[in-house]
Every structure is written in C-alpha cells, then in structure tokens.
Write a protein that holds these residues in place. Structure first.
Motif, mmCIF file in Angstrom:
data_model
loop_
_atom_site.group_PDB
_atom_site.id
_atom_site.type_symbol
_atom_site.label_atom_id
_atom_site.label_comp_id
_atom_site.label_asym_id
_atom_site.label_seq_id
_atom_site.Cartn_x
_atom_site.Cartn_y
_atom_site.Cartn_z
ATOM 1 N N CYS A 1 72.759 25.291 9.641
ATOM 2 C CA CYS A 1 71.728 24.959 9.187
ATOM 3 C C CYS A 1 71.375 25.804 7.838
ATOM 4 C CB CYS A 1 70.379 25.337 10.171
ATOM 5 S SG CYS A 1 70.322 26.880 10.531
ATOM 6 N N ALA A 2 70.600 25.284 6.782
ATOM 7 C CA ALA A 2 70.294 25.880 5.573
ATOM 8 C C ALA A 2 68.950 25.642 5.428
ATOM 9 C CB ALA A 2 71.206 25.584 4.677
ATOM 10 N N GLU A 3 68.455 26.883 4.813
ATOM 11 C CA GLU A 3 66.908 26.827 4.346
ATOM 12 C C GLU A 3 66.708 27.062 2.751
ATOM 13 O OE1 GLU A 3 64.624 30.192 6.081
ATOM 14 O OE2 GLU A 3 66.402 30.682 6.916
ATOM 15 N N ILE A 4 65.661 26.641 2.542
ATOM 16 C CA ILE A 4 65.170 26.954 1.329
ATOM 17 C C ILE A 4 63.623 26.914 1.104
ATOM 18 C CG2 ILE A 4 65.531 24.796 0.138
ATOM 19 C CD1 ILE A 4 66.605 26.127 -2.629
ATOM 20 N N ASP B 1 65.501 29.151 -5.744
ATOM 21 C CA ASP B 1 66.542 28.166 -6.050
ATOM 22 C C ASP B 1 67.693 28.626 -5.041
ATOM 23 O OD1 ASP B 1 68.328 26.628 -8.816
ATOM 24 O OD2 ASP B 1 67.835 25.839 -6.741
ATOM 25 N N LYS B 2 67.383 29.198 -3.875
ATOM 26 C CA LYS B 2 68.461 29.826 -3.325
ATOM 27 C C LYS B 2 68.550 29.175 -1.954
ATOM 28 C CE LYS B 2 68.024 34.609 -2.314
ATOM 29 N NZ LYS B 2 68.030 35.766 -2.830
ATOM 30 N N LEU B 3 69.521 28.457 -1.551
ATOM 31 C CA LEU B 3 69.725 27.679 -0.308
ATOM 32 C C LEU B 3 70.466 28.769 0.650
ATOM 33 C CD1 LEU B 3 69.531 24.951 1.366
ATOM 34 C CD2 LEU B 3 71.672 24.596 0.764
ATOM 35 N N ILE B 4 69.985 29.228 1.783
ATOM 36 C CA ILE B 4 70.387 30.388 2.599
ATOM 37 C C ILE B 4 71.096 29.464 3.947
ATOM 38 C CG2 ILE B 4 69.933 32.328 3.938
ATOM 39 C CD1 ILE B 4 69.849 32.769 1.083
ATOM 40 N N ILE C 1 83.798 33.922 3.213
ATOM 41 C CA ILE C 1 84.953 34.716 3.574
ATOM 42 C C ILE C 1 85.400 34.114 4.852
ATOM 43 C CG2 ILE C 1 85.733 37.172 4.415
ATOM 44 C CD1 ILE C 1 83.534 38.153 2.301
ATOM 45 N N LEU C 2 86.811 34.191 4.951
ATOM 46 C CA LEU C 2 87.481 33.554 6.096
ATOM 47 C C LEU C 2 86.516 33.771 7.479
ATOM 48 C CD1 LEU C 2 89.865 32.021 7.165
ATOM 49 C CD2 LEU C 2 90.738 34.270 7.709
ATOM 50 N N GLY C 3 86.133 32.664 8.141
ATOM 51 C CA GLY C 3 85.367 32.614 9.418
ATOM 52 C C GLY C 3 84.043 33.161 9.374
ATOM 53 N N GLN C 4 83.418 33.345 8.098
ATOM 54 C CA GLN C 4 81.987 33.801 7.923
ATOM 55 C C GLN C 4 81.254 32.800 7.493
ATOM 56 O OE1 GLN C 4 81.624 37.759 6.834
ATOM 57 N NE2 GLN C 4 83.418 38.509 7.703
ATOM 58 N N LYS C 5 79.925 32.984 7.153
ATOM 59 C CA LYS C 5 78.966 32.128 6.694
ATOM 60 C C LYS C 5 79.086 32.098 5.213
ATOM 61 C CE LYS C 5 74.765 34.690 6.726
ATOM 62 N NZ LYS C 5 73.353 34.821 7.448
ATOM 63 N N VAL C 6 78.420 31.096 4.788
ATOM 64 C CA VAL C 6 78.494 30.756 3.457
ATOM 65 C C VAL C 6 77.474 31.483 2.951
ATOM 66 C CG1 VAL C 6 78.411 28.740 1.643
ATOM 67 C CG2 VAL C 6 79.102 28.246 4.052
ATOM 68 N N GLU C 7 78.010 32.367 1.621
ATOM 69 C CA GLU C 7 76.912 33.107 1.084
ATOM 70 C C GLU C 7 76.628 32.603 -0.294
ATOM 71 O OE1 GLU C 7 77.811 37.567 2.178
ATOM 72 O OE2 GLU C 7 79.783 36.427 1.678
ATOM 73 N N ASP D 1 87.340 40.300 -2.996
ATOM 74 C CA ASP D 1 87.211 39.103 -3.565
ATOM 75 C C ASP D 1 87.559 37.862 -2.985
ATOM 76 O OD1 ASP D 1 86.812 40.533 -6.934
ATOM 77 O OD2 ASP D 1 85.221 40.143 -5.443
ATOM 78 N N SER D 2 88.734 38.048 -2.132
ATOM 79 C CA SER D 2 89.482 36.983 -1.491
ATOM 80 C C SER D 2 88.475 36.281 -0.480
ATOM 81 C CB SER D 2 90.530 37.579 -0.558
ATOM 82 O OG SER D 2 91.527 38.164 -1.485
ATOM 83 N N ALA D 3 88.190 34.944 -0.700
ATOM 84 C CA ALA D 3 87.543 33.974 0.022
ATOM 85 C C ALA D 3 87.492 32.707 -0.527
ATOM 86 C CB ALA D 3 85.876 34.348 -0.476
ATOM 87 N N MET D 4 86.894 31.894 0.069
ATOM 88 C CA MET D 4 86.785 30.201 -0.366
ATOM 89 C C MET D 4 85.545 30.614 -1.182
ATOM 90 S SD MET D 4 88.830 28.035 0.568
ATOM 91 C CE MET D 4 88.004 26.450 0.596
ATOM 92 N N TYR D 5 85.663 29.902 -2.540
ATOM 93 C CA TYR D 5 84.545 29.718 -3.443
ATOM 94 C C TYR D 5 84.059 28.094 -3.701
ATOM 95 C CZ TYR D 5 85.118 34.594 -4.610
ATOM 96 O OH TYR D 5 84.965 35.996 -4.585
#
Lengths: 112, 114
Positions: A90-93, A98-101, B38-44, B86-90
């Motif tokens: 899930c993602a929220e904003i 302008d930052k989807l978390i 980063i591998l196995g973690q959430k999207v930042e 910095d190794s990660a999926m971008y």
C-alpha cells in the motif's frame, strides 16, 4: 553475500479463494492511497487507488476498503489465481506533498 | 499501453565511480520520481521533479545525487561517487498530474557497487 531484508508478512491462500491484504497507515493527512503489486524483478505495478472521500472502490476482481477512523486500508482479491502471487504494497500521499510513501509489503502466495 | 522504460536493466560499477541511470517517462506525464529498493526491503522515495526542478527530496538524496531532464523525453539520476550501500534497485516513476493520479513505475535498474 546477500543482505537479509525485512521479514515480510506472508499470506498463503488456495487458488480460487478470496484474499484480504491489510495495511495500516500513520499519516492522518494522507488523502490518496494506492495499492501496488510487485513481481520478482519488476517494478511496482498499479492495481487500484482510492481517495480519502471514499470508503470503498471496486475494480476487476479487486476491492479496496478505506477506514479513516482507524487509518486502515485493505485490498481484497476475489478468486485468487496463481498469477496473483507477488508482494503487495500500500502507498499513501497527502495533498500537500509530492511524496508517495510505501508500506512494508505483504507477500501473497497462491497454492493449487 | 504506454509505460515507463529504464536503462540499463543492470549496472555494475566500482566504488567511487559515477553512474547515470536513465529513464523515459510516459510521454504526457508531467511529474517524475526516483525511488530505490534495497534487496528485500520496501520501496523508498528519493526525489520528485516537476517543471525542471526538484519539488521534494528525501534525506537519502544527498549531494552525491542529482537529477536532470536533459530533453523532452529523458529523466536521469546521477550518483557522483558511488558507495557500496548505493547497491539497490532504482525505480523511475511518472504521473500525469499532481493530485489523485497514480505513479507508474518502470521495471528498474539494478545497481551493483563493488
């Protein structure tokens, strides 16, 4: 070697059953929510979204429910199929950023 | 269906080297983003970009990072001097409008720093 990632909550369901994936969000100012599906080696794929002035929205085989009182979001998948196996985020904003978390994610495993 | 495309799919670089990750957002989209996973973690979240300038950035996006939209179609992320971490999926993403429109993501560039 490989780094150890976060332990993702996992939901295992039988093919044909309904799945419910839950998400708690923390920002009461968030006013737009999105569910994404991520398959291995791919980017997040949009599934369905919902605005804060709604509490339910339906798509094809998917329904999102929003409970703003307890800051809870859920994704329901009807008649789950093997192709639904993935990690769901899930993602929220909120309206003033302008930052989807993204949330932590839930791994859905569908077995025959 | 239009999609966000990213190149290369995998980039290997040595620590201290500069890398440029490339993205072609969906053509009628106006808002552009970079995220990492980063591998196995959430999207930042890293950075958002609109009207040729950065609109928001995270604490991850320090002076070693920069973004550019050099022409009407490309959107790039540059890391000036790469570190092992910095190794990660971008992932690059774009969306058509500001509010109530979803971000559409590319399939990412896997960056490996050795």
């Amino acid at each position: 070697g490989e780094s150890v990632g976060l332990h993702l909550p996992t939901l295992s369901v039988q093919e044909g059953d309904n799945s419910i994936i839950n998400c708690a969000y923390s920002n009461s100012a968030s006013d737009y929510f999105i569910w994404y599906k991520q398959e291995s080696g791919k980017g997040p794929q949009f599934i369905i979204d919902i605005r804060s002035n709604m509490d339910k929205r339906q798509g094809q085989r998917v329904t999102v429910l929003l409970n703003k009182t307890v800051k809870h979001l859920s994704l329901q998948i009807a008649a789950t199929q093997p192709g639904d196996s993935a990690v769901y985020f899930c993602a929220e904003i909120s309206y003033n950023t302008d930052k989807l978390i993204f949330g932590t994610g839930t791994r859905l495993q569908v077995f025959p | 269906e239009p999609e966000v495309t990213q190149t290369p799919s995998h980039q290997v670089t040595q620590m201290g080297q500069e890398v440029i990750l490339r993205c072609v957002p969906i053509s009628n989209h106006l808002y552009f983003y970079w995220y990492r996973q980063i591998l196995g973690q959430k999207v930042e979240f890293l950075v958002s970009f609109y009207n040729n300038e950065i609109s928001e950035k995270s604490e991850i996006f320090d002076d070693q990072f920069s973004v550019e939209r050099p022409d009407g179609s490309n959107f790039t992320l540059k890391i000036r001097s790469t570190k092992l971490e910095d190794s990660a999926m971008y992932f690059c993403a774009s969306r058509v409008g500001y509010s109530n429109s979803p971000l559409h993501f590319g399939n990412g560039t896997r960056l490996t720093v050795t």
